[in-house]
Design a protein around this motif. Structure first.
Motif, short mmCIF file in Angstrom:
data_model
loop_
_atom_site.label_atom_id
_atom_site.label_comp_id
_atom_site.label_asym_id
_atom_site.label_seq_id
_atom_site.Cartn_x
_atom_site.Cartn_y
_atom_site.Cartn_z
N ILE A 203 84.09 -37.13 -14.68
CA ILE A 203 83.21 -35.98 -14.92
C ILE A 203 82.11 -36.01 -13.85
N TYR A 204 81.38 -34.92 -13.77
CA TYR A 204 80.28 -34.87 -12.81
C TYR A 204 79.06 -35.60 -13.37
N ASP A 205 78.31 -36.19 -12.47
CA ASP A 205 77.04 -36.83 -12.83
C ASP A 205 75.98 -35.74 -12.94
N SER A 206 75.63 -35.39 -14.17
CA SER A 206 74.58 -34.36 -14.34
C SER A 206 73.22 -34.99 -14.59
N ASN A 207 73.20 -36.20 -15.14
CA ASN A 207 71.91 -36.77 -15.55
C ASN A 207 70.96 -36.98 -14.38
N SER A 208 71.49 -37.40 -13.24
CA SER A 208 70.54 -37.65 -12.15
C SER A 208 69.91 -36.34 -11.69
N THR A 251 67.31 -45.58 -15.64
CA THR A 251 68.77 -45.51 -15.59
C THR A 251 69.23 -44.60 -16.72
N SER A 252 70.42 -44.03 -16.58
CA SER A 252 71.02 -43.35 -17.72
C SER A 252 72.44 -43.84 -17.88
N GLY A 253 72.83 -44.04 -19.13
CA GLY A 253 74.18 -44.54 -19.43
C GLY A 253 74.21 -46.05 -19.45
N GLY A 254 75.26 -46.59 -20.01
CA GLY A 254 75.49 -48.03 -19.97
C GLY A 254 74.50 -48.85 -20.77
N VAL A 255 73.82 -48.21 -21.75
CA VAL A 255 72.78 -48.95 -22.46
C VAL A 255 73.12 -49.09 -23.95
N SER A 256 74.32 -48.62 -24.28
CA SER A 256 74.74 -48.68 -25.68
C SER A 256 75.37 -50.05 -25.96
N VAL A 257 76.29 -50.09 -26.88
CA VAL A 257 76.89 -51.38 -27.23
C VAL A 257 78.38 -51.41 -26.92
N GLY A 301 73.24 -42.36 -22.11
CA GLY A 301 73.94 -41.56 -21.11
C GLY A 301 74.30 -40.15 -21.56
N ASN A 302 74.46 -39.93 -22.86
CA ASN A 302 74.78 -38.57 -23.29
C ASN A 302 73.70 -37.63 -22.78
N PRO A 303 74.09 -36.56 -22.09
CA PRO A 303 73.10 -35.74 -21.40
C PRO A 303 71.95 -35.25 -22.28
P1 AMP Z 1 77.42 -44.38 -21.93
O1 AMP Z 1 76.13 -44.61 -22.63
O2 AMP Z 1 77.44 -44.92 -20.56
O3 AMP Z 1 78.57 -44.82 -22.74
O4 AMP Z 1 77.55 -42.80 -21.78
C1 AMP Z 1 77.61 -41.96 -22.92
C2 AMP Z 1 78.26 -40.66 -22.56
O5 AMP Z 1 77.45 -40.00 -21.61
C3 AMP Z 1 79.61 -40.81 -21.93
O6 AMP Z 1 80.41 -39.74 -22.38
C4 AMP Z 1 79.35 -40.67 -20.46
O7 AMP Z 1 80.46 -40.19 -19.73
C5 AMP Z 1 78.22 -39.68 -20.45
N1 AMP Z 1 77.37 -39.88 -19.26
C6 AMP Z 1 76.82 -41.02 -18.90
N2 AMP Z 1 76.11 -40.87 -17.76
C7 AMP Z 1 76.25 -39.56 -17.41
C8 AMP Z 1 75.77 -38.77 -16.32
N3 AMP Z 1 75.00 -39.31 -15.38
N4 AMP Z 1 76.08 -37.48 -16.30
C9 AMP Z 1 76.85 -36.94 -17.27
N5 AMP Z 1 77.34 -37.61 -18.31
C10 AMP Z 1 77.06 -38.92 -18.39
#
Ligand code: AMP
Ligand code: MG
Length: 412
Positions: A203-208, A251-257, A301-303
């Motif tokens: 998917i596209y990176d929208s968060n940044s 940072t966004s994403g990667g912070v869950s469990v 990470g969820n937008p």
């Molecule tokens: P995560 O917390 O990394 O598991 O991400 C949770 C959800 O947010 C997943 O569906 C990811 O694909 C989505 N996500 C994480 N980072 C981004 C981003 N930068 N832009 C869009 N969606 C994202």
């Protein structure tokens, strides 16, 4: 931690930047003052006419109708003589009120202007009451030396105009903290990649984009950093390196469990994790800590979660880091116009649309924008507020009183 506890904890820990720099007023919009600035002169600096009309002596006005016009006085072109009995000066708004004059008779009061044989011009006024002199005395707006700013004031267009009027042309402001922005996730690709070039699952990176746009108007130096892969060693290396050159990382994403979520653990390993997980929906897995001298927010990470936590926690924290006093959340009461379902447990912030009730003076109504899934950026379409649903609340019916937070307020 509830939202307010988390905000208090953040505000207590974050220390503002103390280094300052002197910059021209023309570049100071949005910056935070580091000094007390005082007016260099009183405003107005001279007694000024507030209207177009005729400047004359009040004592003559009550017993005389006709005055000899001894000259004009325009803004920037003062009449330099003084006004004697029976005389007046044709005067315009912003012009210096000549010596001797203490009343402006409005031009609307003129009955006629007669040219005498010797070419003198005389003006005759209609009988009228004079309860206002239409003269702005020296310093009636701002006194000489009056304090215009205190350290921590944000330089708005309104304040900048006031400073310029008071003769200020440069100002000491706090330096802009360096804020680095990371996205994380192996599934992310840059917008601009053609959709057909996305592999299955990408998917596209929208968060940044969202984060950069949300923070762009703050007095910070934004640095967009390379995306973090879902690899613990690479995450550790990138966070360690970036923390040496930034004052804050987001940072966004990667912070869950999940199996690919390494941000929280990496912060803990490299520095201190001050909290991880909030009693908040959306936004539960948020992490906050410090690596060396660099603060770090790990946003979910969820937008929608990224946006809501940025608005409620990151932006207020950046205000503190930039040198301003954090403002409390502005809660405004509104009546629900659509039912809300909510399970007690976490306070929830739903995207809403508020409007004025049809009957003027009868407050605001608010409805949510539909399905509130935290993946659905479309829940922000048309939204102008967040509806706050308290953690203990159950489902709410139409007509219930709720608090809303205006996006226009949160975005500034
Ligand atoms: P995560 O917390 O990394 O598991 O991400 C949770 C959800 O947010 C997943 O569906 C990811 O694909 C989505 N996500 C994480 N980072 C981004 C981003 N930068 N832009 C869009 N969606 C994202
Ligand atoms: Mg991820």
């Amino acid at each position: 931690m509830d939202l307010e506890e988390a905000r208090d904890a953040l505000f207590a820990q974050l220390t503002p930047h103390s280094a300052s720099e002197c910059i021209p007023l023309t570049q100071a919009h949005g910056r935070i003052t580091a000094e007390v600035v005082r007016a260099q002169l009183p405003l107005p600096p001279f007694p000024a006419s507030a209207m177009d009309g005729y400047a004359l002596r009040q004592q003559d006005a009550s017993n005389q109708e006709t005055f000899r016009i001894v000259g004009p006085g325009l803004a920037g072109h003062p009449f330099t003589g003084s006004i004697a009995a029976g005389e007046c000066v044709r005067i315009f708004t912003g012009a210096v009120v000549p010596d001797g004059a203490d009343l402006i008779v409005l031009q609307e009061q003129v009955a006629e202007i007669v040219t005498a044989e010797n070419d003198d011009k005389n003006v005759r006024f209609m009988p009228h009451k004079t309860d206002e002199d239409y003269i702005r005395p020296i310093g009636n707006d701002v006194q000489l030396g009056q304090q215009m700013t205190a350290p921590g004031d944000r330089l708005s267009p309104l304040l900048l105009g006031a400073l310029a009027a008071a003769g200020v042309c440069e100002i000491n402001v706090y330096r802009r903290p360096k804020v680095g922005i990371f996205s994380s996730g192996d599934e992310l690709r840059d917008p601009g990649t053609p959709p057909e070039a996305l592999a299955l699952g990408q998917i596209y990176d929208s968060n940044s984009f969202t984060l950069v746009s949300l923070l762009r108007h703050l007095p910070v130096e934004l640095i967009t950093l390379d995306r973090l892969p879902d690899d613990p060693d690479a995450v550790e290396e990138a966070l360690a390196e970036a923390s040496r050159r930034c004052d804050m990382l987001i940072t966004s994403g990667g912070v869950s469990v999940g199996d690919a979520d390494f941000i929280g653990a990496t912060i803990a390993r490299l520095g201190q994790l001050s909290f991880w997980r909030l009693n908040l929906k959306p936004g539960k897995p948020l992490a906050f800590g410090k690596i060396e001298d660099c603060w770090i927010f790990g946003l979910p990470g969820n937008p929608v979660s990224t946006i809501v936590t940025c608005l409620l926690l990151v932006m207020p924290s950046l205000h503190v880091l930039c040198g301003t006093v954090p403002k409390p959340l502005l809660r405004i009461s509104a009546t629900l116009a659509s039912p809300v379902s909510h399970r007690p447990g976490r306070a929830e912030y739903q995207r809403g649309i508020y409007s004025q009730n049809a009957r003027l003076g009868s407050g605001l109504r608010v409805k949510h924008t539909g399905d509130q899934g935290s993946n659905r950026l479309s829940t922000f379409a048309g939204a102008n507020c967040l509806i706050e649903i308290p953690k203990d609340s159950g489902d709410l019916d139409v007509g219930a009183d709720v608090n809303i937070l205006l996006l226009s307020d949160l975005l500034t």
